[in-house]
Scaffold this motif. Structure first.
Motif, mmCIF file in Angstrom:
data_model
loop_
_atom_site.group_PDB
_atom_site.id
_atom_site.type_symbol
_atom_site.label_atom_id
_atom_site.label_comp_id
_atom_site.label_asym_id
_atom_site.label_seq_id
_atom_site.Cartn_x
_atom_site.Cartn_y
_atom_site.Cartn_z
ATOM 1 N N LEU A 12 0.795 -1.033 -0.003
ATOM 2 C CA LEU A 12 -0.037 0.123 0.070
ATOM 3 C C LEU A 12 0.810 1.349 0.023
ATOM 4 O O LEU A 12 0.556 2.060 -0.509
ATOM 5 N N SER A 13 1.968 1.061 0.827
ATOM 6 C CA SER A 13 2.901 2.360 0.632
ATOM 7 C C SER A 13 3.554 2.598 -0.644
ATOM 8 O O SER A 13 3.622 3.767 -1.184
ATOM 9 N N ALA A 14 3.907 1.438 -1.244
ATOM 10 C CA ALA A 14 4.301 1.636 -2.562
ATOM 11 C C ALA A 14 3.310 2.250 -3.645
ATOM 12 O O ALA A 14 3.487 3.061 -4.430
ATOM 13 N N LEU A 35 2.322 18.900 3.922
ATOM 14 C CA LEU A 35 1.439 17.584 3.805
ATOM 15 C C LEU A 35 1.305 17.090 5.241
ATOM 16 O O LEU A 35 2.126 16.449 5.780
ATOM 17 N N LYS A 36 0.081 16.769 5.454
ATOM 18 C CA LYS A 36 -0.484 16.137 6.580
ATOM 19 C C LYS A 36 -0.811 14.831 6.421
ATOM 20 O O LYS A 36 -1.658 14.417 5.640
ATOM 21 N N ALA A 41 -4.108 10.476 4.760
ATOM 22 C CA ALA A 41 -4.618 9.021 4.904
ATOM 23 C C ALA A 41 -6.149 9.118 4.883
ATOM 24 O O ALA A 41 -6.583 8.151 4.331
ATOM 25 N N GLN A 42 -6.718 9.994 5.376
ATOM 26 C CA GLN A 42 -8.190 10.134 5.247
ATOM 27 C C GLN A 42 -8.831 10.393 3.959
ATOM 28 O O GLN A 42 -9.815 9.565 3.431
ATOM 29 N N GLY A 45 -8.281 6.860 2.113
ATOM 30 C CA GLY A 45 -8.845 5.845 2.720
ATOM 31 C C GLY A 45 -8.146 4.771 3.414
ATOM 32 O O GLY A 45 -8.415 3.683 3.220
ATOM 33 N N THR A 46 -7.178 5.177 3.929
ATOM 34 C CA THR A 46 -6.113 4.503 4.598
ATOM 35 C C THR A 46 -5.729 4.555 5.756
ATOM 36 O O THR A 46 -5.867 5.642 6.487
ATOM 37 N N SER A 47 -4.774 3.671 6.382
ATOM 38 C CA SER A 47 -3.949 4.208 7.659
ATOM 39 C C SER A 47 -3.124 5.191 7.494
ATOM 40 O O SER A 47 -2.588 5.167 6.420
ATOM 41 N N GLU A 48 -2.493 5.728 8.515
ATOM 42 C CA GLU A 48 -1.632 6.638 8.571
ATOM 43 C C GLU A 48 -0.251 6.148 8.135
ATOM 44 O O GLU A 48 0.588 6.521 7.695
ATOM 45 N N THR A 49 0.091 4.758 8.428
ATOM 46 C CA THR A 49 1.348 3.964 8.386
ATOM 47 C C THR A 49 1.988 4.130 6.897
ATOM 48 O O THR A 49 3.095 4.631 6.725
ATOM 49 N N PRO A 50 1.188 3.423 5.934
ATOM 50 C CA PRO A 50 1.888 3.551 4.616
ATOM 51 C C PRO A 50 1.876 4.903 4.013
ATOM 52 O O PRO A 50 2.811 5.261 3.125
#
Length: 226
Positions: A12-14, A35-36, A41-42, A45-50
Motif C-alpha cells: 500500500l505504501s508503494a 503535507l499532513k 490518509a483520510q 481511505g487508508t491508515s497513517e502508516t503507509p
C-alpha cells in the motif's frame, strides 16, 4: 500474521508513493505546501502508516523536506539547484529521446500531436494545470519509449524535484520561442527519424523555452531561503 500485515503495508505504501510521485512530476503540488499525514490518509481511505512511509521515501528522494517539529512539506529548489538539475536533464533527456526513436511509429506521433494540441489549447485558455500536465505527458511518453527503465527512473527522480517548481512557469515564466514551438521541431524530427535534430530540439526546448522561467526564478531567489 504480522509478516503478512507488513507485506500489505509495504504494498500500500508503494501505491501511495507512486501516486504522490505522479502528482509531483505533473506539477500537481505547489512548492512549500505542508503535507499532513492524517489528512492524506483520510483522503486516500487508508491508515497513517503507509502514508508516512511513502512521504519519508519522498523526503529521501529530495522531493519533500522535513522541517523542525516533524512536519513535511513540498521542497522548493533554489535557483542553483534548478540549474544543476537542468544541466543533468540537458544530457539525459535528449539521450532518452534518441533511444526512443527506433520504437516510434505513426500512431505514436499522432498521439503526441494530440497531447501538444492539448497543451497549446490549455495555454490559450489559461488552464495552467492542464498545460503543465500535457507538457509532462508529452515528454515522458517519449522517454518511456526508450526501453531504458533505469534511465527513466533517474529522469523521474529529477522531475519529482522540479515538478512543483514548474507551477511558477505560468504565468510568470511562460515559455516563448524565437520560432515555432520546439515541440513541433521534436515532432518533425521524429517523423524524419533524425536523431541529431531530435536531440537538439529537446535541448532547445529546455533552454529557449525556459528563458523567462529562469529569469523569474532569479527574481524570487531571496525568498527561496525562507
Amino acid at each position: 500474521m504480522q509478516a503478512f500485515t507488513d507485506i500489505q503495508s509495504k504494498s500500500l505504501s508503494a501505491q501511495i508513493y507512486s501516486q504522490l510521485r505522479y502528482q509531483l512530476m505533473a506539477a500537481r503540488m505547489q512548492p512549500g505546501v505542508r503535507l499532513k499525514i492524517r489528512e492524506l490518509a483520510q483522503s486516500l481511505g487508508t491508515s497513517e502508516t503507509p502514508v508516512r512511509e511513502a512521504l519519508l521515501q519522498l523526503v529521501r528522494d529530495g522531493a519533500l523536506e522535513m522541517k523542525p517539529g516533524y512536519y513535511i512539506r513540498v521542497r522548493r529548489l533554489t535557483l542553483n539547484e534548478y540549474l544543476e538539475t537542468r544541466e543533468i536533464r540537458l544530457m539525459l533527456e535528449p539521450h532518452a529521446a534518441v533511444k526512443a526513436l527506433p520504437h516510434v511509429d505513426k500512431a505514436f506521433i499522432e498521439q503526441l500531436e494530440k497531447v501538444h494540441e492539448t497543451l497549446i489549447r490549455a495555454e490559450a485558455d489559461k488552464d495552467y494545470p492542464a498545460a503543465l500536465l500535457a507538457n509532462y505527458e508529452f515528454h515522458f511518453l517519449i522517454y518511456r519509449r526508450s526501453g531504458m527503465p533505469q534511465l527513466i527512473e533517474i529522469l523521474e527522480r529529477l522531475w519529482i524535484q522540479i515538478g512543483p517548481l514548474l507551477n511558477y512557469l505560468y504565468p510568470f515564466g511562460h515559455p516563448s520561442y524565437d520560432g515555432p514551438h520546439q515541440h513541433l521541431h521534436i515532432l518533425e524530427a521524429l517523423r524524419k527519424r533524425d536523431a541529431e535534430a531530435l536531440a537538439e530540439a529537446f535541448r532547445a526546448d529546455l533552454i529557449e523555452g525556459g528563458r523567462a522561467f529562469v529569469r523569474y526564478l532569479e527574481s524570487i531567489e531571496p525568498e527561496a531561503t525562507q
